[in-house]
Design a protein around this motif. Sequence first.
Motif, short mmCIF file in Angstrom:
data_model
loop_
_atom_site.label_atom_id
_atom_site.label_comp_id
_atom_site.label_asym_id
_atom_site.label_seq_id
_atom_site.Cartn_x
_atom_site.Cartn_y
_atom_site.Cartn_z
N LEU A 139 0.92 -1.52 0.51
CA LEU A 139 0.04 0.28 0.15
C LEU A 139 1.28 1.33 -0.26
N ALA A 140 0.40 2.11 -0.55
CA ALA A 140 1.19 3.86 -1.04
C ALA A 140 -0.06 4.47 0.10
N LEU A 141 0.47 5.75 0.35
CA LEU A 141 -0.20 6.81 1.17
C LEU A 141 -0.18 7.47 -0.20
N LEU A 142 -1.68 8.03 -1.00
CA LEU A 142 -1.63 9.04 -2.05
C LEU A 142 -2.11 10.05 -1.63
N ASP A 143 -3.20 10.42 -0.34
CA ASP A 143 -3.19 11.39 -0.21
C ASP A 143 -4.52 11.75 1.07
N THR A 144 -4.16 13.36 1.45
CA THR A 144 -4.83 13.71 2.57
C THR A 144 -6.20 14.64 2.22
N GLY A 145 -7.84 14.04 2.51
CA GLY A 145 -8.76 14.62 2.10
C GLY A 145 -9.63 15.44 3.04
N LEU A 146 -9.58 17.18 2.77
CA LEU A 146 -9.29 17.75 3.96
C LEU A 146 -11.16 18.36 3.32
N THR A 147 -12.03 18.78 4.19
CA THR A 147 -13.30 19.25 3.70
C THR A 147 -13.86 20.93 4.50
N PRO A 148 -13.74 21.53 3.31
CA PRO A 148 -13.88 22.78 3.57
C PRO A 148 -14.78 23.68 2.89
N ARG A 149 -15.56 24.68 3.65
CA ARG A 149 -16.57 25.13 3.18
C ARG A 149 -16.84 25.91 1.55
N ASP A 150 -16.05 26.17 1.65
CA ASP A 150 -16.28 27.27 0.20
C ASP A 150 -14.52 26.35 -0.59
N LEU A 151 -14.66 25.75 -1.30
CA LEU A 151 -13.12 25.08 -2.56
C LEU A 151 -12.79 26.40 -2.85
N ASP A 152 -13.01 27.81 -3.32
CA ASP A 152 -12.28 28.70 -3.96
C ASP A 152 -11.23 29.27 -2.96
N GLN A 153 -12.07 29.53 -1.84
CA GLN A 153 -10.85 30.06 -0.52
C GLN A 153 -9.95 29.14 -0.16
N ALA A 154 -10.69 28.06 0.32
CA ALA A 154 -9.61 26.94 0.21
C ALA A 154 -8.37 27.06 -0.06
N PHE A 155 -8.48 27.20 -2.16
CA PHE A 155 -7.77 26.18 -3.04
C PHE A 155 -6.95 27.82 -2.98
N GLU A 156 -7.56 29.51 -2.36
CA GLU A 156 -6.17 30.41 -2.81
C GLU A 156 -5.43 29.70 -1.56
N ASP A 157 -6.26 29.46 -0.87
CA ASP A 157 -5.52 29.60 0.69
C ASP A 157 -4.05 28.69 0.75
N TRP A 158 -4.84 27.38 0.17
CA TRP A 158 -3.76 26.25 0.17
C TRP A 158 -2.20 26.82 -0.82
N THR A 159 -3.18 27.65 -1.80
CA THR A 159 -2.29 27.48 -3.33
C THR A 159 -0.41 28.77 -2.40
N LYS A 160 -1.28 29.67 -1.59
CA LYS A 160 -0.15 30.36 -1.00
C LYS A 160 0.85 29.81 0.39
N ILE A 161 -0.37 28.34 1.12
CA ILE A 161 0.64 27.13 2.21
C ILE A 161 1.88 27.06 1.26
N LEU A 162 1.00 26.32 0.18
CA LEU A 162 2.31 25.86 -0.41
C LEU A 162 3.10 25.84 -1.23
N GLY A 163 2.82 27.23 -1.84
CA GLY A 163 3.98 28.28 -2.12
C GLY A 163 5.30 28.55 -1.42
N VAL A 164 4.48 28.34 -0.34
CA VAL A 164 6.05 28.66 0.72
C VAL A 164 6.36 27.58 1.37
N LEU A 165 5.24 26.98 1.57
CA LEU A 165 6.02 25.49 2.14
C LEU A 165 6.42 24.87 1.39
N ASP A 166 6.25 24.29 0.31
CA ASP A 166 6.67 23.14 -0.72
C ASP A 166 6.10 23.53 -1.78
#
Length: 158
Positions: free
Chosen positions: A1-28
Amino acid sequence: LALLDTGLTPRDLDQAFEDWTKILGVLDPAHLAEKIVRVDRWEAGGDIMSSATFVNPAGCEIQLLCPLNDGPLGKRLEKRGEHVHHVCFTSADLPNAVAKLADSGIELTSTELQHDPAVPWQYWTFISPASSHGTLVELAYPYKPVDGEWLPGDGVEA
Protein backbone atom coordinates in the motif's frame (compact mmCIF):
# COMPACT_ATOMS: atom_id res chain seq x y z
CA LEU A 1 0.00 0.00 0.00
CA ALA A 2 1.14 3.55 -0.69
CA LEU A 3 -0.09 6.80 0.91
CA LEU A 4 -1.63 8.90 -1.84
CA ASP A 5 -3.54 11.82 -0.38
CA THR A 6 -4.95 13.68 2.56
CA GLY A 7 -8.51 14.87 2.00
CA LEU A 8 -9.70 18.07 3.66
CA THR A 9 -13.31 19.27 3.84
CA PRO A 10 -13.64 23.05 3.44
CA ARG A 11 -16.86 25.05 3.35
CA ASP A 12 -15.65 27.20 0.42
CA LEU A 13 -13.59 25.40 -2.22
CA ASP A 14 -12.37 28.56 -3.95
CA GLN A 15 -11.15 30.13 -0.68
CA ALA A 16 -9.51 26.88 0.43
CA PHE A 17 -7.85 26.55 -2.98
CA GLU A 18 -6.49 30.10 -2.71
CA ASP A 19 -5.25 29.57 0.85
CA TRP A 20 -3.61 26.22 0.10
CA THR A 21 -1.93 27.69 -2.99
CA LYS A 22 -0.33 30.28 -0.70
CA ILE A 23 0.59 27.68 1.95
CA LEU A 24 2.18 25.31 -0.55
CA GLY A 25 3.84 28.17 -2.43
CA VAL A 26 5.84 28.94 0.71
CA LEU A 27 6.23 25.51 2.32
CA ASP A 28 6.41 23.14 -0.68
CA PRO A 29 6.48 24.88 -4.09
CA ALA A 30 6.98 21.50 -5.81
CA HIS A 31 3.33 20.79 -4.98
CA LEU A 32 2.39 23.56 -7.43
CA ALA A 33 4.56 22.25 -10.30
CA GLU A 34 1.91 19.78 -11.51
CA LYS A 35 -1.42 20.86 -12.98
CA ILE A 36 -4.15 20.94 -10.32
CA VAL A 37 -6.87 18.31 -10.80
CA ARG A 38 -10.14 20.21 -10.39
CA VAL A 39 -13.54 18.53 -10.74
CA ASP A 40 -16.53 20.85 -10.57
CA ARG A 41 -19.11 18.14 -9.87
CA TRP A 42 -18.95 14.46 -9.06
CA GLU A 43 -21.00 11.96 -7.08
CA ALA A 44 -20.21 9.15 -4.66
CA GLY A 45 -22.13 7.49 -1.86
CA GLY A 46 -25.00 10.00 -1.80
CA ASP A 47 -22.67 12.99 -1.98
CA ILE A 48 -22.41 15.55 -4.74
CA MET A 49 -19.04 17.30 -4.48
CA SER A 50 -16.55 19.58 -6.13
CA SER A 51 -12.86 19.03 -5.54
CA ALA A 52 -9.39 20.36 -6.19
CA THR A 53 -6.25 18.28 -5.70
CA PHE A 54 -2.72 19.59 -5.41
CA VAL A 55 -0.86 16.63 -6.91
CA ASN A 56 2.57 15.53 -5.80
CA PRO A 57 4.08 12.57 -7.69
CA ALA A 58 6.83 12.32 -5.06
CA GLY A 59 4.61 12.32 -1.98
CA CYS A 60 1.24 12.96 -0.41
CA GLU A 61 -1.33 15.03 -2.29
CA ILE A 62 -3.65 17.60 -0.72
CA GLN A 63 -7.26 17.03 -1.83
CA LEU A 64 -10.01 19.55 -1.03
CA LEU A 65 -13.52 18.03 -1.05
CA CYS A 66 -16.42 20.49 -0.92
CA PRO A 67 -19.97 19.15 -0.56
CA LEU A 68 -22.61 20.54 -2.94
CA ASN A 69 -25.57 18.83 -1.28
CA ASP A 70 -26.67 17.68 2.15
CA GLY A 71 -25.39 14.12 1.65
CA PRO A 72 -23.13 12.40 4.17
CA LEU A 73 -20.17 14.74 3.51
CA GLY A 74 -22.36 17.86 3.79
CA LYS A 75 -23.88 16.59 7.04
CA ARG A 76 -20.44 15.75 8.41
CA LEU A 77 -19.15 19.23 7.51
CA GLU A 78 -22.15 20.82 9.21
CA LYS A 79 -21.67 18.71 12.35
CA ARG A 80 -17.85 18.81 12.63
CA GLY A 81 -16.88 21.95 10.73
CA GLU A 82 -13.91 22.03 8.40
CA HIS A 83 -11.64 19.07 9.09
CA VAL A 84 -9.40 16.34 7.76
CA HIS A 85 -11.83 14.03 5.99
CA HIS A 86 -9.52 11.12 5.15
CA VAL A 87 -6.09 9.83 4.30
CA CYS A 88 -5.86 7.52 1.28
CA PHE A 89 -3.76 4.42 0.73
CA THR A 90 -3.71 2.72 -2.66
CA SER A 91 -3.19 -0.89 -3.67
CA ALA A 92 -3.18 -2.53 -7.10
CA ASP A 93 -4.56 -5.62 -5.31
CA LEU A 94 -7.38 -3.77 -3.57
CA PRO A 95 -9.82 -6.69 -3.07
CA ASN A 96 -7.10 -8.74 -1.36
CA ALA A 97 -6.07 -5.81 0.87
CA VAL A 98 -9.71 -5.23 1.89
CA ALA A 99 -10.21 -8.94 2.61
CA LYS A 100 -7.04 -9.14 4.74
CA LEU A 101 -8.07 -6.08 6.76
CA ALA A 102 -11.58 -7.44 7.32
CA ASP A 103 -10.20 -10.87 8.28
CA SER A 104 -7.88 -9.24 10.82
CA GLY A 105 -10.80 -7.52 12.56
CA ILE A 106 -10.42 -4.03 11.09
CA GLU A 107 -13.83 -2.39 10.71
CA LEU A 108 -14.56 -1.17 7.19
CA THR A 109 -17.43 1.06 6.09
CA SER A 110 -18.08 -1.69 3.52
CA THR A 111 -16.23 -4.71 2.19
CA GLU A 112 -18.03 -4.07 -1.10
CA LEU A 113 -16.01 -1.65 -3.22
CA GLN A 114 -17.71 1.55 -4.42
CA HIS A 115 -17.08 3.41 -7.67
CA ASP A 116 -18.11 6.38 -9.77
CA PRO A 117 -19.53 5.23 -13.15
CA ALA A 118 -17.72 8.19 -14.78
CA VAL A 119 -14.40 6.61 -13.69
CA PRO A 120 -15.08 2.89 -14.29
CA TRP A 121 -11.59 1.67 -13.37
CA GLN A 122 -11.53 3.30 -9.92
CA TYR A 123 -12.93 1.54 -6.85
CA TRP A 124 -12.61 2.33 -3.16
CA THR A 125 -13.82 1.72 0.37
CA PHE A 126 -12.88 3.10 3.78
CA ILE A 127 -11.53 1.87 7.09
CA SER A 128 -13.96 3.03 9.74
CA PRO A 129 -12.83 5.76 12.16
CA ALA A 130 -13.62 3.24 14.91
CA SER A 131 -10.62 1.16 13.79
CA SER A 132 -8.34 4.00 12.64
CA HIS A 133 -8.86 6.04 15.81
CA GLY A 134 -10.70 9.04 14.46
CA THR A 135 -10.32 9.59 10.72
CA LEU A 136 -11.52 7.78 7.65
CA VAL A 137 -8.82 5.87 5.80
CA GLU A 138 -9.64 5.46 2.13
CA LEU A 139 -8.43 2.35 0.30
CA ALA A 140 -8.38 2.73 -3.50
CA TYR A 141 -6.77 1.52 -6.67
CA PRO A 142 -3.66 3.55 -7.60
CA TYR A 143 -4.27 6.59 -9.77
CA LYS A 144 -2.15 9.37 -11.17
CA PRO A 145 -2.70 12.88 -12.48
CA VAL A 146 -2.09 13.48 -16.17
CA ASP A 147 -2.70 16.99 -17.46
CA GLY A 148 -5.34 17.77 -14.86
CA GLU A 149 -7.18 14.44 -15.17
CA TRP A 150 -7.14 11.19 -13.15
CA LEU A 151 -5.84 8.12 -14.97
CA PRO A 152 -5.20 4.56 -13.71
CA GLY A 153 -1.97 4.16 -11.77
CA ASP A 154 0.54 1.32 -11.81
CA GLY A 155 -1.08 -2.11 -11.90
CA VAL A 156 -4.56 -0.83 -12.84
CA GLU A 157 -6.14 -1.34 -16.25
CA ALA A 158 -8.46 1.28 -17.74
